[in-house]
Design a protein around this motif. Structure first.
Motif, mmCIF file in Angstrom:
data_model
loop_
_atom_site.group_PDB
_atom_site.id
_atom_site.type_symbol
_atom_site.label_atom_id
_atom_site.label_comp_id
_atom_site.label_asym_id
_atom_site.label_seq_id
_atom_site.Cartn_x
_atom_site.Cartn_y
_atom_site.Cartn_z
ATOM 1 N N ARG A 177 -6.153 7.118 -2.073
ATOM 2 C CA ARG A 177 -5.089 8.035 -1.919
ATOM 3 C C ARG A 177 -5.568 8.717 -0.738
ATOM 4 N NH1 ARG A 177 -2.995 13.117 -5.180
ATOM 5 N NH2 ARG A 177 -0.970 13.147 -4.621
ATOM 6 N N PHE A 178 -4.570 8.691 0.341
ATOM 7 C CA PHE A 178 -4.817 9.551 1.323
ATOM 8 C C PHE A 178 -3.554 10.538 1.613
ATOM 9 C CE2 PHE A 178 -4.566 11.277 5.793
ATOM 10 C CZ PHE A 178 -5.918 10.983 6.274
ATOM 11 N N TYR A 180 0.814 -1.146 0.028
ATOM 12 C CA TYR A 180 -0.144 0.071 -0.029
ATOM 13 C C TYR A 180 0.787 1.425 -0.102
ATOM 14 C CZ TYR A 180 -3.396 3.350 1.729
ATOM 15 O OH TYR A 180 -4.196 4.564 1.760
ATOM 16 N N SER A 194 -0.690 5.694 -5.705
ATOM 17 C CA SER A 194 -0.791 4.224 -6.165
ATOM 18 C C SER A 194 0.217 4.081 -7.049
ATOM 19 C CB SER A 194 -2.157 3.986 -6.448
ATOM 20 O OG SER A 194 -2.122 2.650 -7.132
ATOM 21 N N PRO A 219 4.948 6.480 4.037
ATOM 22 C CA PRO A 219 3.856 7.239 4.887
ATOM 23 C C PRO A 219 4.551 8.430 5.585
ATOM 24 C CG PRO A 219 5.011 5.319 6.230
ATOM 25 C CD PRO A 219 5.573 5.357 4.540
ATOM 26 N N CYS A 223 3.719 -0.823 3.676
ATOM 27 C CA CYS A 223 3.579 0.450 3.392
ATOM 28 C C CYS A 223 4.769 1.263 2.866
ATOM 29 C CB CYS A 223 3.007 1.129 4.623
ATOM 30 S SG CYS A 223 2.503 2.876 4.408
ATOM 31 N N ALA A 263 0.471 11.921 4.165
ATOM 32 C CA ALA A 263 0.088 10.862 3.757
ATOM 33 C C ALA A 263 0.258 9.670 4.713
ATOM 34 C CB ALA A 263 0.597 10.479 2.391
ATOM 35 N N ALA A 271 -11.022 5.974 4.670
ATOM 36 C CA ALA A 271 -9.946 4.813 5.331
ATOM 37 C C ALA A 271 -10.697 3.743 6.055
ATOM 38 C CB ALA A 271 -8.851 5.753 6.232
ATOM 39 N N ASP A 274 -0.501 6.245 6.694
ATOM 40 C CA ASP A 274 -1.315 4.948 6.450
ATOM 41 C C ASP A 274 -2.343 4.792 7.588
ATOM 42 O OD1 ASP A 274 -2.025 2.507 5.967
ATOM 43 O OD2 ASP A 274 -0.306 1.449 6.490
ATOM 44 N N PRO A 332 -0.085 5.183 0.591
ATOM 45 C CA PRO A 332 -0.917 6.167 0.676
ATOM 46 C C PRO A 332 -0.938 7.386 -0.032
ATOM 47 C CG PRO A 332 0.418 5.973 2.650
ATOM 48 C CD PRO A 332 0.631 4.800 1.657
#
Length: 362
Positions: A45-46, A6, A11, A88, A85, A92, A63, A94, A8
């Protein structure tokens, strides 16, 4: 292992080309090269552009929904062996992996996590706290630069940390390059506000001061600050600057092979994948000794790193390589050797395997 991957911030399938997307893809390749099965856990997408509470709350709801979806999926099909991850940080964090990893007793790993003490205020402090908790929870935090490693160690002394040098897939650069034009300069960089524009501004100023030398310049890149970038070069002869715009990543090696020197100041670069690609193509680099750039360019061996903000020194380094072809040729060969032998996908896969084996994830 079956690895849930992942990112965040962006992608690996994001349509916009960037170093962040490229590194995410290369990490997946390196893990697969090591025999692991890698699945993209989520494309949510965070990303917080500004510290706005409403945006933060809305993203947290998304989320939670995504975590609920993955919970149902894992309950039905089985959980992965590892949550991985990538990148992060305070904009952004996680918000999916740590909770799921705890709930399902799955080891949690980060790569290129970062923590900035300058952001310990307001909403950024809240998002940074999330990053800090994830780093603390992680069975392994893989750092690409000593700067990031030290930053994490200062905040979380007991964090499990490991080093993986920045790398690229060198398969596109295995062909021995033809002798490029030694006076042809090149850079590959997006055109967006902030550090990128500042780097373009410094580059234009440096070129303006060595107009008496026989250089030409090719620029690969595009973006929302295109007009602002081009305005910086308006005082230079138009026939000396070639604007190639955005090109497909697969076409970059062919462009690099025909050039002689890679020039890019590098304000704000985490490290700079483009520097590694340029060196793999046999180009010495001129950049600033700033941020993570020293992690990918060896000063005096594969290029020159000049003091931050010193336009005259940056211009002088370019002029030196233009004037001393023997030195440029020696640096070019060393730059290519350095990346092909020390920063390849295969080497990264072996290092990842070593890190994962030594950590409590396997």
């Amino acid at each position: 292992m079956r690895i849930a991957f992942y990112a965040p911030l962006k992608s690996p399938n994001d349509p916009v080309v960037s170093g962040d997307r490229q590194m995410a893809r290369m990490l997946i390749k390196a893990l697969q090269h090591g025999g692991h099965s890698v699945e993209l856990a989520s494309e949510l997408r965070f990303y917080l552009r500004q510290p706005e509470p409403k945006s933060f709350d809305a993203l947290k709801i998304e989320a939670r929904d995504e975590a609920a979806r993955l919970t149902r999926l894992w309950q039905r099909d089985g959980k992965p062996d590892l949550w991985f991850c990538y990148h992060p940080y305070y904009k952004a964090p996680d918000l999916i992996g740590p909770e799921l990893a705890s709930a399902f007793a799955v080891p949690y790993v980060t790569a290129e996590a970062s923590y900035s003490r300058r952001r310990n205020a307001g909403l950024w402090a809240d998002s940074q706290a999330l990053v800090a908790r994830a780093i603390e929870q992680a069975a392994l935090n893989i750092c690409f630069t000593q700067r990031d490693r030290q930053g994490l160690a200062d905040v979380i002394p007991d964090a499990a940390l490991g080093m993986l040098s920045p790398f690229i897939d060198t398969s596109a650069f295995r062909e021995t390059p033809a002798r490029g034009c030694p006076t042809r300069l090149v850079t590959v960089a997006m055109m967006r506000p902030g550090d990128k524009v500042e780097s373009y501004r410094m580059l234009a100023q440096a070129l303006g001061s060595i107009g008496h030398l026989p250089w030409t310049m090719s620029v690969v890149g595009d973006g929302p600050a295109r007009d602002e970038v081009k305005a910086q070069f308006a005082g230079l002869p138009a026939n000396r600057i070639e604007w190639l715009g955005a090109i497909e990543p697969a076409a970059v090696p062919d462009v690099l092979y025909t050039k002689g020197i890679y020039v890019w100041p590098g304000y704000g670069e985490a490290y700079g994948v483009a520097y590694l690609e340029a060196q793999a193509a046999g180009l010495p680099v001129v950049a600033q000794d700033i941020a993570g750039v020293p992690e990918v360019v060896r000063d005096g061996q594969t290029g020159f790193l000049t003091p931050p903000g010193d336009v005259a020194a940056f211009a002088s380094a370019i002029a030196r390589l233009l004037a001393h072809n023997d030195e440029r040729t020696i640096m070019a060969a060393e730059a290519r050797r350095f990346v092909l032998e020390e920063r390849s996908l295969g080497g990264a896969a072996a290092r990842l395997a070593e890190l994962l084996k030594k950590s409590p994830v396997s």
